[in-house]
Design a protein around this motif. Structure first.
Motif, PDB file in Angstrom:
ATOM      1  N   THR A   1       0.835  -1.197   0.000  1.00  0.00           N
ATOM      2  CA  THR A   1       0.000   0.000   0.000  1.00  0.00           C
ATOM      3  C   THR A   1       0.873   1.251   0.000  1.00  0.00           C
ATOM      4  O   THR A   1       1.985   1.263   0.515  1.00  0.00           O
TER       5      THR A   1
ATOM      6  N   GLY B   1       0.079   0.878   6.339  1.00  0.00           N
ATOM      7  CA  GLY B   1      -1.145   1.310   5.676  1.00  0.00           C
ATOM      8  C   GLY B   1      -0.946   2.143   4.441  1.00  0.00           C
ATOM      9  O   GLY B   1      -1.910   2.409   3.710  1.00  0.00           O
ATOM     10  N   GLY B   2       0.285   2.552   4.163  1.00  0.00           N
ATOM     11  CA  GLY B   2       0.542   3.342   2.958  1.00  0.00           C
ATOM     12  C   GLY B   2       1.906   3.996   3.012  1.00  0.00           C
ATOM     13  O   GLY B   2       2.088   4.990   3.708  1.00  0.00           O
TER      14      GLY B   2
ATOM     15  N   LEU C   1      -7.616   4.327   8.279  1.00  0.00           N
ATOM     16  CA  LEU C   1      -7.447   2.903   8.599  1.00  0.00           C
ATOM     17  C   LEU C   1      -7.411   2.562  10.077  1.00  0.00           C
ATOM     18  O   LEU C   1      -7.489   1.386  10.429  1.00  0.00           O
TER      19      LEU C   1
ATOM     20  N   ALA D   1      -2.337  -4.239   5.532  1.00  0.00           N
ATOM     21  CA  ALA D   1      -1.882  -3.134   4.685  1.00  0.00           C
ATOM     22  C   ALA D   1      -0.424  -2.870   5.022  1.00  0.00           C
ATOM     23  O   ALA D   1      -0.111  -2.310   6.080  1.00  0.00           O
TER      24      ALA D   1
ATOM     25  N   PRO E   1      -4.501   4.623   1.194  1.00  0.00           N
ATOM     26  CA  PRO E   1      -5.275   4.211   2.367  1.00  0.00           C
ATOM     27  C   PRO E   1      -6.784   4.357   2.204  1.00  0.00           C
ATOM     28  O   PRO E   1      -7.543   3.504   2.690  1.00  0.00           O
TER      29      PRO E   1
ATOM     30  N   GLU F   1      -2.734   9.791   5.676  1.00  0.00           N
ATOM     31  CA  GLU F   1      -3.962   9.185   5.173  1.00  0.00           C
ATOM     32  C   GLU F   1      -4.264   7.876   5.886  1.00  0.00           C
ATOM     33  O   GLU F   1      -5.427   7.553   6.169  1.00  0.00           O
ATOM     34  N   SER F   2      -3.222   7.102   6.180  1.00  0.00           N
ATOM     35  CA  SER F   2      -3.413   5.861   6.924  1.00  0.00           C
ATOM     36  C   SER F   2      -4.020   6.145   8.286  1.00  0.00           C
ATOM     37  O   SER F   2      -4.959   5.469   8.735  1.00  0.00           O
TER      38      SER F   2
ATOM     39  N   LEU G   1      -1.843  -3.494  10.053  1.00  0.00           N
ATOM     40  CA  LEU G   1      -0.746  -2.747   9.445  1.00  0.00           C
ATOM     41  C   LEU G   1       0.571  -3.420   9.780  1.00  0.00           C
ATOM     42  O   LEU G   1       0.751  -3.902  10.905  1.00  0.00           O
TER      43      LEU G   1
END
Length: 266
Positions: A141, A176-177, A188, A172, A155, A183-184, A196
């Protein structure tokens, strides 16, 4: 116990070629030569007890061969493997049925190298089958150097898939990213079916932000991973220690979550 749940290995015959090619794309150093034997040796030096190897089919015809190889290199003591499918393979969803007999622990998907966006409907049969068979999916991600100008699994879209498939267990990767940590944190941290991993956090994620995400998400949803050979387990473990988390949280992150999510028989 320490389990590195984000490791890449290759067959001895292609390891050198694969590592050289990928290093040219990533413009990063590598910490193993990509073979299982060298990875085992390095992991012992770094204090890692077991690895979860993530495998990726970059062409549809590769998925069965890779899955059979992955199944064969597992010892279910210190080496466990995720299988792969390719979204363009006509039997992609059906291939997941073989995971149980091959004793593969989950599925790895890499949207950049496999050419899809995470919320494309053509992936839905795969997500549905993984939900049905109880197969966790690990997604790359966030940002990736292969396609630096387009993020295939941001995310927000990970969250979209998680909500569409609430019985699907999602890991993820890269917290998560990769390079999308804000954004994560936004999308998330409140989703129970999204986990994660910590891969590459030592290089890219500010420590205070990492601590905040762990606090919001809960340590029971965080897995230790390095993305070896592109980072070392030692480097990522040192970063994790700097976070000064409670010992209970570290136990969950170091190994207990991976054992539970991937049903590892240690």
């Amino acid at each position: 116990m320490v389990i590195d749940s984000h490791v890449h290995i290759f067959t001895d015959s292609i390891a050198e070629k694969a590592i050289t090619r990928l290093a040219g794309i990533c413009h990063m150093p590598y910490y193993t030569n990509g073979t299982l034997s060298d990875t085992r040796e390095k992991m012992e030096q770094w204090g890692v007890d077991a690895i979860l190897a993530l495998n990726i089919a970059t062409k549809p015809k590769q998925q069965k061969t890779i899955n059979e190889w992955a199944s064969g290199v597992q010892d279910h003591k210190s080496v466990f493997c995720l299988g792969t499918i390719h979204p363009d393979a006509p039997d992609a969803a059906a291939e997941l049925e073989r995971f149980s007999s091959l004793k593969l622990c989950g599925l790895k998907l890499h949207p950049d190298y496999q050419g899809f966006q995470i919320d494309e409907e053509r992936l839905f049969p795969v997500y549905d089958a993984a939900s049905q068979f109880g197969i966790p999916i690990v997604f790359h991600t966030g940002w990736d150097p292969l396609s630096p100008d387009f993020v295939h699994a941001p995310p927000a879209l990970v969250a979209k898939v998680a909500k569409l498939f609430p019985k699907l267990t999602i890991v993820a990767a890269h917290l998560g990213g990769m390079k999308r940590y804000e954004e994560s944190e936004e999308y998330l941290t409140d989703l129970d079916n999204v986990y994660l991993d910590t891969a590459m956090c030592a290089q890219f994620c500010p420590l205070e932000q990492f601590k905040r995400i762990v606090s919001k998400k809960g340590a029971e949803h965080i897995l230790f991973g390095s993305d070896c050979p592109w980072s070392s387990s030692a480097l990522e473990l040192e970063y994790l220690e700097k976070a000064s988390l409670p010992s209970r949280d570290l136990d969950l992150i170091h190994s207990q979550n991976a054992v539970r999510i991937f049903k590892l028989s240690l």
